[in-house]
Design a protein around this motif. Structure first.
Motif, PDB file in Angstrom:
ATOM      1  N   LYS A   1       0.819  -1.204   0.000  1.00  0.00           N
ATOM      2  CA  LYS A   1       0.000   0.000   0.000  1.00  0.00           C
ATOM      3  C   LYS A   1       0.854   1.256   0.000  1.00  0.00           C
ATOM      4  O   LYS A   1       0.555   2.236  -0.679  1.00  0.00           O
ATOM      5  CB  LYS A   1      -0.914   0.025   1.233  1.00  0.00           C
ATOM      6  N   THR A   2       1.928   1.205   0.789  1.00  0.00           N
ATOM      7  CA  THR A   2       2.757   2.394   0.944  1.00  0.00           C
ATOM      8  C   THR A   2       3.341   2.846  -0.398  1.00  0.00           C
ATOM      9  O   THR A   2       3.430   4.039  -0.675  1.00  0.00           O
ATOM     10  CB  THR A   2       3.873   2.123   1.967  1.00  0.00           C
ATOM     11  N   VAL A   3       3.721   1.877  -1.209  1.00  0.00           N
ATOM     12  CA  VAL A   3       4.250   2.222  -2.531  1.00  0.00           C
ATOM     13  C   VAL A   3       3.203   2.990  -3.344  1.00  0.00           C
ATOM     14  O   VAL A   3       3.510   4.000  -3.977  1.00  0.00           O
ATOM     15  CB  VAL A   3       4.665   0.938  -3.291  1.00  0.00           C
TER      16      VAL A   3
ATOM     17  N   GLN B   1       9.104   5.704  10.972  1.00  0.00           N
ATOM     18  CA  GLN B   1       9.300   4.550  10.108  1.00  0.00           C
ATOM     19  C   GLN B   1       8.904   4.856   8.665  1.00  0.00           C
ATOM     20  O   GLN B   1       9.584   4.480   7.728  1.00  0.00           O
ATOM     21  CB  GLN B   1       8.445   3.403  10.667  1.00  0.00           C
ATOM     22  N   HIS B   2       7.804   5.579   8.511  1.00  0.00           N
ATOM     23  CA  HIS B   2       7.371   5.982   7.172  1.00  0.00           C
ATOM     24  C   HIS B   2       8.418   6.871   6.507  1.00  0.00           C
ATOM     25  O   HIS B   2       8.699   6.734   5.325  1.00  0.00           O
ATOM     26  CB  HIS B   2       6.052   6.742   7.241  1.00  0.00           C
ATOM     27  N   LEU B   3       8.950   7.777   7.296  1.00  0.00           N
ATOM     28  CA  LEU B   3       9.967   8.670   6.741  1.00  0.00           C
ATOM     29  C   LEU B   3      11.140   7.850   6.214  1.00  0.00           C
ATOM     30  O   LEU B   3      11.618   8.053   5.099  1.00  0.00           O
ATOM     31  CB  LEU B   3      10.446   9.666   7.811  1.00  0.00           C
TER      32      LEU B   3
ATOM     33  N   VAL C   1      -3.950   8.901   4.907  1.00  0.00           N
ATOM     34  CA  VAL C   1      -4.027   8.526   6.317  1.00  0.00           C
ATOM     35  C   VAL C   1      -3.723   7.036   6.415  1.00  0.00           C
ATOM     36  O   VAL C   1      -4.393   6.223   5.785  1.00  0.00           O
ATOM     37  CB  VAL C   1      -5.422   8.823   6.892  1.00  0.00           C
ATOM     38  N   ASP C   2      -2.704   6.715   7.163  1.00  0.00           N
ATOM     39  CA  ASP C   2      -2.325   5.315   7.293  1.00  0.00           C
ATOM     40  C   ASP C   2      -2.960   4.729   8.546  1.00  0.00           C
ATOM     41  O   ASP C   2      -3.045   5.379   9.566  1.00  0.00           O
ATOM     42  CB  ASP C   2      -0.797   5.192   7.386  1.00  0.00           C
ATOM     43  N   GLU C   3      -3.377   3.485   8.436  1.00  0.00           N
ATOM     44  CA  GLU C   3      -3.945   2.785   9.584  1.00  0.00           C
ATOM     45  C   GLU C   3      -5.027   3.634  10.213  1.00  0.00           C
ATOM     46  O   GLU C   3      -5.028   3.917  11.403  1.00  0.00           O
ATOM     47  CB  GLU C   3      -2.860   2.481  10.616  1.00  0.00           C
TER      48      GLU C   3
END
Ligand code: ADP
Ligand code: MG
Length: 725
Positions: free
Chosen positions: A318-320, A348-350, A421-423
């Motif tokens: 998803k992040t990609v 962590q995202h950074l 928005v994650d999670e």
């Protein structure tokens, strides 16, 4: 609230007006606030005068709890034990196959009185608190009424019960509390029904006809005083449909009106960051990723705000996709922000976004020609924060990653084009709202969740969003084997487990050890970080181990995560805070201690932290749960399945929706009273179809009944998914 129909005005009355202050207060613990809530309180069981409650089922349903239960049973046997004046009367209740003991304590005269009452007839209703003695269920001092040919006699309020029984050929056993035995609930409902009289049906007639359901007045009468079981079922269906329809029609109007609000169109460019990113991507997108990616690209290119929920397995990539969407917006001069639920996750995202971008990220030193990343969290220092705010408002910052600090009102974006928005399920309510409301145009929004939600849940809870799924895992994803370790019955496996940790580290891999609590509750509380760190000292001596939990200062947390992701740590002993987002391909083993303390979806999330690269993973779950217990079955399911959708469905069956979506979202489920999103999936589909027709037939929402349904739902669901619309 201003209601347009008499029906809603009536049902919205506070209960105290109908039943008085004291009774109304007692009803609060059943979640009943208004008259409408009261009338929708359904009997748990419906008994005809000849049915006896299935004791075995009753006991299993409430095993280990101290719930208040009511049952209809026959009296098999009475016996007085003990010496006067400390006598007790033991009554063996039976359904013909199983039995349950009820115990009464009292003075001799009382014992005699009860003995007499209980033997006038063999059959009665008993209501009280379940207690457990040596794993055996008991009822201590239940209130009861005995059903005789002449009427009812009993320990409590026999006349109330008589009314309830006379009014229908069935006796409804209601949910009850210590202050509200089932017959008081029944009587209160009758008072409420008398109060409302004949109520007009708020559902548009065409829809009622189409469904073939009874009118509201009929349904309320039938659920409380059914002449047949079929009447009861039809009444329940009608009440369920009302809930489903209110939710679906609200969201259908929102979808219809979404095009009323404007967003800035950010069409794809083939000469920007996104093109360069795609060209440098070291792997092929999966088919799912490609399809959803194209859909997102089209929606970002439109002047209507995208509102999409992207759900997909942990590690499904998803992040990609989110990064690609952000680059598309940045390519058109817009800013994009990525909001994570915790500071550790934002960090962590950074890190992972920097890795993914590689040379495309500006680093502030050598590479100034790159995407400008800014991190903004609650723990940024004042100076950092000042600089970040400046960069955000000037537009220099292009990709902003942060926590809820991003929702601060004082934060000015230069040109916010996309919010990811994650999670999502970890967020509180108003927060998401405030970001969305900025400015004359709305940013596009993409919500990602790794707790897969079955379609009917998604339709109910995120029905105003479009939903996409990534069901494929990227190719080459390694297998993870899961093994349950029974700490009580297989103590030697525990030592073996720590030896296994050591072997894993010796192969150059990293290991997570997860415990549900920080502090030990007893001297020997395995399932705590405190106790585990002591116990691991010897078996893991010499390994580089760090402890991570929510109470550490935030700088320290970052530092530990940093060391772990650089490979400087072998073992991370942590709470479930590592549940989401941590992406470490070299972590191949996870030991979960106190597995029974976690929900199924949560365990799945946790386990998703390993097997993320091409190295196979091992997940060992230690538990003290009894072999046949529900907790143990949950763990066994985890061991056999890695399909998050399947696990989420199983989890939902055991728990209420709110729990699955995270406690901060408990309010989310609050607009659902009776409806169970899994069980009633078909009904929800039907309601959605009819809701869409309704919006076509009445685009301005001029129907007063429908307007009231929508208003009621909006007022109940003061949460983001519904309030953002
Ligand atoms: P999610 O956010 O859904 O948990 P991520 O986007 O973090 O998943 O992806 C997990 C890991 O898999 C990352 O290291 C990512 O770079 C990698 N990945 C993503 N998509 C693919 C793909 N199509 N092929 C191979 N690896 C991929
Ligand atoms: Mg992710």
């Amino acid at each position: 609230m201003v209601w347009r129909t008499e029906t809603f005005k009536q049902l919205d009355q506070p209960l105290r007006r109908v039943l008085g202050e004291a009774t109304a207060k007692a009803f609060l613990s059943l979640g009943v606030v208004t008259l409408g809530d009261l009338l929708r309180l359904l009997p748990r069981h419906l008994m005809s005068g000849t049915d006896l409650t299935d004791i075995d089922t009753l006991i299993n349903r409430h095993r280990g709890s101290d719930d208040y239960v009511a049952l209809m049973a026959s009296v098999n046997h009475l016996a007085v034990h003990g010496q006067s004046p400390r006598q007790r009367l033991e009554v063996e209740l039976s359904d013909g196959r199983h039995s349950l003991t009820a115990t009464f304590f009292g003075r001799d005269s009382l014992i005699k009185y009860w003995q007499k009452l209980l033997s006038v007839s063999s059959r009665g209703i008993f209501a009280g608190k379940l207690g457990w003695f040596r794993n055996q269920a008991q009822l201590a001092h239940p209130a009861f009424v005995m059903i005789t040919a002449e009427g009812l006699v009993g320990s409590a309020q026999g006349t109330k019960m008589a009314r309830a029984v006379q009014a229908s050929s069935f006796i409804g056993l209601y949910p009850q509390t210590s202050k509200l035995p089932t017959w008081t609930v029944a009587e209160s409902i009758d008072l409420g029904l008398a109060q409302v009289g004949e109520i007009a049906d708020p559902l548009p007639e065409a829809i009622r006809q189409e469904t073939g359901l009874p009118s509201l007045a009929q349904a309320l009468d039938w659920v409380h005083h059914p002449a047949t079981r079929d009447q009861f079922n039809q009444g329940v269906q009608r009440l369920l449909f009302d809930e489903a329809f209110a939710a679906q029609v609200t969201m259908a109007y929102r979808r219809a009106h979404r095009s009323d609000s404007q967003a800035v169109a950010r069409p794809l460019r083939d000469d920007g960051w996104l093109a360069r990113f795609d060209a440098a991507l070291p792997f092929q997108l999966t088919d799912d990723q490609r399809q959803v990616g194209q859909l997102i690209a089209r929606e970002l290119a439109a002047a209507t705000p995208m509102q999409r929920l992207l759900q997909g397995e942990v590690g499904s990539g998803k992040t990609v996709l989110a990064l690609r969407a952000m680059l598309q917006v940045i390519d058109q001069g817009g800013q994009a922000c990525l909001v994570a639920p915790t500071e550790v996750l934002a960090q962590q995202h950074l890190r992972s976004i920097k890795t993914l971008l590689g040379p495309l990220a500006a680093d502030g030193l050598l590479n100034t020609d790159g995407v400008e990343l800014v991190l903004l969290t609650g723990s940024s220092t004042v100076r950092q924060r000042g600089a970040s705010l400046e960069a955000i408002s000037s537009g220099q910052a292009q990709l902003i990653i942060g926590t809820h600090a991003l929702f601060s009102k004082s934060l000015q974006f230069h040109d916010l084009g996309l919010v990811v928005v994650d999670e999502q399920h970890r967020f509180g309510v108003e927060q998401r709202g405030s970001l969305f409301k900025a400015g004359p145009t709305r940013p596009h929004s993409l919500v990602m969740t790794a707790t897969p939600i079955p379609r009917s849940v998604a339709m109910t809870i995120f029905g105003d969003s479009e939903v996409s799924e990534l069901r494929q895992l990227p190719a080459g994803r390694a297998a993870v084997t899961t093994t349950i370790i029974d700490q009580v019955r297989q103590p030697s496996w525990v030592d073996r487990c720590w030896a296994r940790v050591r072997e894993e580290v010796e192969q150059g891999h990293q290991v997570f050890i997860v415990a549900p609590r920080i502090d030990a509750q007893t001297g020997d509380d395995w399932a705590s970080i405190e106790e585990l760190s002591k116990r691991l000292e010897q078996p893991l001596a010499g390994l580089k181990l760090a402890v991570l939990h929510g109470r550490l200062p935030s700088g320290e947390k970052t530092d530990i995560m940093d060391r772990f992701s650089r490979g400087c740590l072998d073992v991370l002993l942590a709470t479930s805070m590592i549940e989401v987002g941590v992406d470490q391909a070299n972590a191949t083993m996870m030991v979960i201690v106190g597995g029974e303390r976690f929900g199924l979806s949560q365990l799945h999330q946790l386990r998703g932290r390993i097997g993320r690269g091409c190295l196979p993973g091992v997940c060992l779950v230690m538990t003290t749960a009894e072999p046949m217990s529900p907790a143990r079955r949950r763990l066994e399911l985890l061991a056999t399945s890695r399909d998050g959708f399947e696990l989420a469905a199983a989890d939902l069956e055991q728990r209420r929706e709110g729990d699955v979506l995270g406690t901060s979202q408990a309010g989310r489920g609050s607009h659902l009273r009776l409806l169970r999103v899994l069980e009633h999936a078909d009904l929800i589909e039907q309601a959605r179809r009819l809701a869409e027709l309704q919006v076509v037939a009445d685009p301005e929402m001029s129907d007063p009944g429908v307007a009231d349904m929508v208003q009621e739902l909006e007022s109940r669901a003061d949460d983001d998914a519904l309030a953002v619309g």
